[in-house]
Design a protein around this motif. Structure first.
Motif, short mmCIF file in Angstrom:
data_model
loop_
_atom_site.label_atom_id
_atom_site.label_comp_id
_atom_site.label_asym_id
_atom_site.label_seq_id
_atom_site.Cartn_x
_atom_site.Cartn_y
_atom_site.Cartn_z
N LEU A 66 0.83 -1.21 0.00
CA LEU A 66 0.00 0.00 0.00
C LEU A 66 0.86 1.25 0.00
O LEU A 66 0.52 2.25 -0.63
CB LEU A 66 -0.93 0.01 1.22
CG LEU A 66 -2.09 -1.00 1.21
CD1 LEU A 66 -2.88 -0.89 2.50
CD2 LEU A 66 -3.00 -0.77 0.01
N ARG A 67 1.97 1.18 0.71
CA ARG A 67 2.85 2.35 0.79
C ARG A 67 3.39 2.72 -0.60
O ARG A 67 3.56 3.90 -0.91
CB ARG A 67 4.00 2.05 1.74
CG ARG A 67 4.90 3.24 2.04
CD ARG A 67 5.97 2.87 3.05
NE ARG A 67 6.90 3.98 3.25
CZ ARG A 67 7.94 3.93 4.07
NH1 ARG A 67 8.20 2.79 4.74
NH2 ARG A 67 8.74 4.97 4.20
N LYS A 68 3.63 1.72 -1.43
CA LYS A 68 4.09 1.99 -2.79
C LYS A 68 3.03 2.71 -3.63
O LYS A 68 3.34 3.40 -4.61
CB LYS A 68 4.47 0.68 -3.49
CG LYS A 68 5.74 0.03 -2.96
CD LYS A 68 5.92 -1.34 -3.59
CE LYS A 68 5.95 -1.27 -5.10
NZ LYS A 68 6.13 -2.63 -5.70
N LEU A 69 1.77 2.55 -3.21
CA LEU A 69 0.67 3.14 -3.97
C LEU A 69 0.40 4.60 -3.59
O LEU A 69 -0.32 5.30 -4.32
CB LEU A 69 -0.61 2.32 -3.77
CG LEU A 69 -0.56 0.84 -4.13
CD1 LEU A 69 -1.89 0.18 -3.81
CD2 LEU A 69 -0.21 0.65 -5.60
N PHE A 70 0.92 5.05 -2.45
CA PHE A 70 0.60 6.40 -1.95
C PHE A 70 0.86 7.50 -2.98
O PHE A 70 0.02 8.38 -3.17
CB PHE A 70 1.37 6.68 -0.66
CG PHE A 70 0.84 5.93 0.53
CD1 PHE A 70 -0.40 5.33 0.51
CD2 PHE A 70 1.60 5.84 1.70
CE1 PHE A 70 -0.89 4.62 1.59
CE2 PHE A 70 1.12 5.15 2.80
CZ PHE A 70 -0.12 4.53 2.75
N PRO A 71 2.04 7.52 -3.65
CA PRO A 71 2.26 8.61 -4.63
C PRO A 71 1.23 8.61 -5.76
O PRO A 71 0.81 9.67 -6.22
CB PRO A 71 3.66 8.32 -5.16
CG PRO A 71 4.33 7.49 -4.11
CD PRO A 71 3.24 6.66 -3.53
N TYR A 72 0.83 7.41 -6.21
CA TYR A 72 -0.14 7.33 -7.30
C TYR A 72 -1.52 7.78 -6.83
O TYR A 72 -2.23 8.48 -7.55
CB TYR A 72 -0.20 5.89 -7.83
CG TYR A 72 1.11 5.41 -8.38
CD1 TYR A 72 1.45 5.64 -9.71
CD2 TYR A 72 2.03 4.73 -7.57
CE1 TYR A 72 2.67 5.19 -10.22
CE2 TYR A 72 3.24 4.30 -8.08
CZ TYR A 72 3.55 4.53 -9.39
OH TYR A 72 4.77 4.11 -9.90
N GLU B 54 -1.30 -5.12 -17.56
CA GLU B 54 -1.04 -6.54 -17.32
C GLU B 54 -1.26 -6.92 -15.87
O GLU B 54 -0.80 -7.97 -15.42
CB GLU B 54 0.41 -6.87 -17.73
CG GLU B 54 0.68 -6.65 -19.21
CD GLU B 54 2.13 -6.95 -19.58
OE1 GLU B 54 2.90 -7.29 -18.65
OE2 GLU B 54 2.47 -6.85 -20.77
N GLY B 55 -1.96 -6.06 -15.11
CA GLY B 55 -2.25 -6.38 -13.71
C GLY B 55 -1.43 -5.59 -12.72
O GLY B 55 -1.10 -6.11 -11.64
N ALA B 56 -1.11 -4.35 -13.02
CA ALA B 56 -0.35 -3.51 -12.10
C ALA B 56 -1.29 -2.88 -11.08
O ALA B 56 -2.23 -2.17 -11.47
CB ALA B 56 0.40 -2.42 -12.86
N PRO B 57 -1.10 -3.13 -9.77
CA PRO B 57 -1.97 -2.51 -8.76
C PRO B 57 -1.95 -0.99 -8.83
O PRO B 57 -2.95 -0.33 -8.48
CB PRO B 57 -1.39 -3.02 -7.44
CG PRO B 57 -0.65 -4.26 -7.78
CD PRO B 57 -0.11 -4.04 -9.16
N GLU B 58 -0.83 -0.41 -9.26
CA GLU B 58 -0.74 1.05 -9.37
C GLU B 58 -1.76 1.61 -10.35
O GLU B 58 -2.28 2.72 -10.16
CB GLU B 58 0.67 1.46 -9.80
CG GLU B 58 1.75 1.25 -8.75
CD GLU B 58 2.26 -0.18 -8.68
OE1 GLU B 58 3.20 -0.44 -7.89
OE2 GLU B 58 1.73 -1.04 -9.41
N GLY B 59 -2.06 0.85 -11.41
CA GLY B 59 -3.07 1.31 -12.37
C GLY B 59 -4.45 1.36 -11.77
O GLY B 59 -5.23 2.29 -12.01
N ILE B 60 -4.79 0.34 -10.96
CA ILE B 60 -6.08 0.33 -10.28
C ILE B 60 -6.17 1.50 -9.30
O ILE B 60 -7.17 2.22 -9.25
CB ILE B 60 -6.28 -1.00 -9.54
CG1 ILE B 60 -6.18 -2.19 -10.50
CG2 ILE B 60 -7.62 -1.02 -8.80
CD1 ILE B 60 -6.17 -3.53 -9.81
N ALA B 61 -5.10 1.67 -8.51
CA ALA B 61 -5.11 2.72 -7.49
C ALA B 61 -5.25 4.10 -8.11
O ALA B 61 -6.02 4.95 -7.63
CB ALA B 61 -3.82 2.64 -6.66
#
Length: 525
Positions: free
Chosen positions: A264-270, A317-324
């Protein structure tokens, strides 16, 4: 009374409403609307505005038209709006079926991730990003709406307010849809419909001698007909032309998959960047969440290409960052869309239209610059009841966010089964419920026939590529535009050039012309 007195009074109005089973009624209504919203959002073919449209007349018939009914009704509608926003990710991830245009971007990475057996992870990421973006947007709403309203009330007089309404209509007609000309035609039809049997004349206008139109077109009939019935008619025709669209989609197995804090922490900037993008876009009337989702996704894709490691999946291709990024962007639009509603009285999207319709139907709250006046026009030292209502509305939004953070993720995984229901079975139910709701509110078959007529008008608009939203917003603002223009005309001594004598009003008119010309040139390119 100061601003904090109004804040406290607004919060207390929510938490001290009549208890039902020991729970304040407004809180209970927000919860009910939120759960219904997630269910509707998770059902392809339905949408939050549809549920709001059907619920509003029913709620008014239950609660009546007293001022005490306003917060529970608005709380239920706010709950639907919030729930539908987060619920829309469910069919996009599980069944590759975007229920709304902005959910299409969620399918690009959500469905591939689900096909890898990580559907629950995708849903958790979507929920966390959606709740984060929504909360950020609401905070911006609470901070910005009062200041914008105070500025408008302080610096704009009647000619300037008239020019501001013209600028808003020109902006909405130009940016919604793919054609500026069609947007202007849609807006013109809405203004024409709003002029029927209204104004300050001594005889009904544009009624064609029909007594049934002598009191004007019912606002609920016009809005529900064009927005809801028009969409239902078009969807039913699409199903008739393509039988495959009536079949349920094949889903994926939802397996347990946790999301660790480091992920989740990796998603914060996005999430943060998309929340800012969605909030900025949402504050502009008429642009909507589809553009926010697209910009959020493409911006995140550029950053991801620079930051990702070799083992990370590509976008698509299934990147969680795209969803976030997508979910944070389209969810942050919902709160910001109420900035022009509460500060200027201008609806920015379909959900805001039904909130204004509720305020107009029940009364006691007229969104606009005067809402945040400390005296409320009733004398120094007294509470402004409209400002109290505004902070009560803010409170219901934060309550809905609380439900989103606590039970939203669990419930959105439960209602995934709704995506299997064929649209061919749902749409006739929506049609019947909409007509029933109109009859319950208006108690007149004339209103039902007007709704059906407006439904066919909305269907034709969609078939020729014309957005119905400028029609609806122009219909809502038409009466206010005429009243403000009449007052400005009288206040300036019947000066026919009152729009051009004020520098601010002249700037607004020039901006309106400039927006149309720029949009026409952009479309041509």
């Amino acid at each position: 009374m100061g601003i904090w007195d109004h804040v406290i009074a607004g919060v207390l109005a929510v938490f001290q409403s009549d208890p039902v089973l020991g729970v304040p009624l407004t809180i209970l209504m927000v919860l009910g609307g939120f759960l219904l919203g997630i269910t509707v959002g998770a059902t392809p073919g339905l949408a939050g505005p549809m549920a709001m449209a059907i619920s509003l007349p029913i709620l008014i018939s239950i609660f009546g038209f007293s001022n005490d009914a306003l917060l529970p009704v608005l709380g239920f509608l706010i709950g639907i709006m919030k729930g539908a926003t987060v619920g829309g990710a469910v069919p996009a991830i599980l069944f590759n079926t975007p229920g709304t245009p902005d959910a299409y971007m969620t399918t690009l990475d959500g469905y591939p991730l689900a096909q890898k057996g990580e559907a629950r992870k995708a849903l958790r990421v979507a929920h966390f990003a959606s709740a984060s973006g929504d909360t950020f947007s609401d905070i911006v709403l609470v901070v910005c709406a009062p200041f914008l309203a105070i500025m408008v009330e302080s610096y704009l007089d009647l000619p300037e307010k008239t020019a501001l309404l013209i600028l808003s209509l020109a902006f909405i007609a130009s940016v919604i849809g793919g054609s500026v000309g069609k947007g202007i035609i849609s807006m013109g039809l809405g203004l024409l419909a709003a002029m029927v049997a209204t104004g300050e004349d001594f005889y009904p206008r544009l009624t064609m001698g029909q007594p049934s139109l002598s009191e004007g077109i019912p606002i609920a009939a016009a809005i529900l007909g064009v927005l809801i019935l028009g969409e239902v008619f078009k969807a039913l025709e699409d199903i008739y032309l393509d039988d495959r669209s009536a079949k349920a989609q094949t889903g994926v197995n939802v397996q347990e998959s946790k999301v660790e804090f480091l992920e989740l922490r990796k998603l914060f900037p996005y999430i943060g960047r998309s929340a800012v993008i969605g909030t900025c876009i949402g504050a502009l009337p008429g642009i909507g969440s589809t553009l926010a989702a697209t910009l959020g996704y493409t911006t995140a894709k550029r950053r991801y290409a620079i930051k990702k490691s070799a083992s990370d999946p590509e976008f698509g291709e299934g990147a969680p960052e795209g969803i976030a990024a997508t979910e944070a962007a389209n969810s942050s639009v919902s709160g910001a869309n109420l900035i022009p509603v509460l500060s200027l009285g201008i609806p920015g999207n379909a959900a805001a239209v039904f909130l204004i319709l509720a305020m107009d139907s029940i009364g006691g709250f007229n969104p606009g610059p005067s809402v945040f006046r400390l005296d409320g026009g009733i004398g120094d030292g007294a509470l402004n009841p409209e400002m109290v209502m505004a902070f009560g509305l803010f409170t219901t939004m934060f309550v809905a966010n609380g439900f989103n953070w606590t039970i939203g993720g669990i419930f959105m995984r439960v209602v995934g089964v709704m995506a299997r229901i064929p649209k061919a079975r749902l749409l006739p139910i929506v049609l019947l419920l909409t007509l029933t709701a109109i009859y319950v509110q208006e108690t007149s078959m004339v209103a039902v026939w007007i709704t059906i007529f407006c439904g066919f008008l909305g269907y034709i608009m969609r078939r020729v590529g014309m957005s119905p939203l400028p029609f609806v917003i122009a219909f809502i603002l038409g009466g206010n535009l005429e009243a403000t223009a009449r007052q400005a005309f009288a206040a300036t001594g019947a000066d026919p050039f009152f729009l051009f004598n004020s520098p601010i009003a002249l700037v607004f008119i020039l901006l309106a012309i400039g927006v149309v010309i720029y949009s026409l040139r952009s479309t041509a390119r």
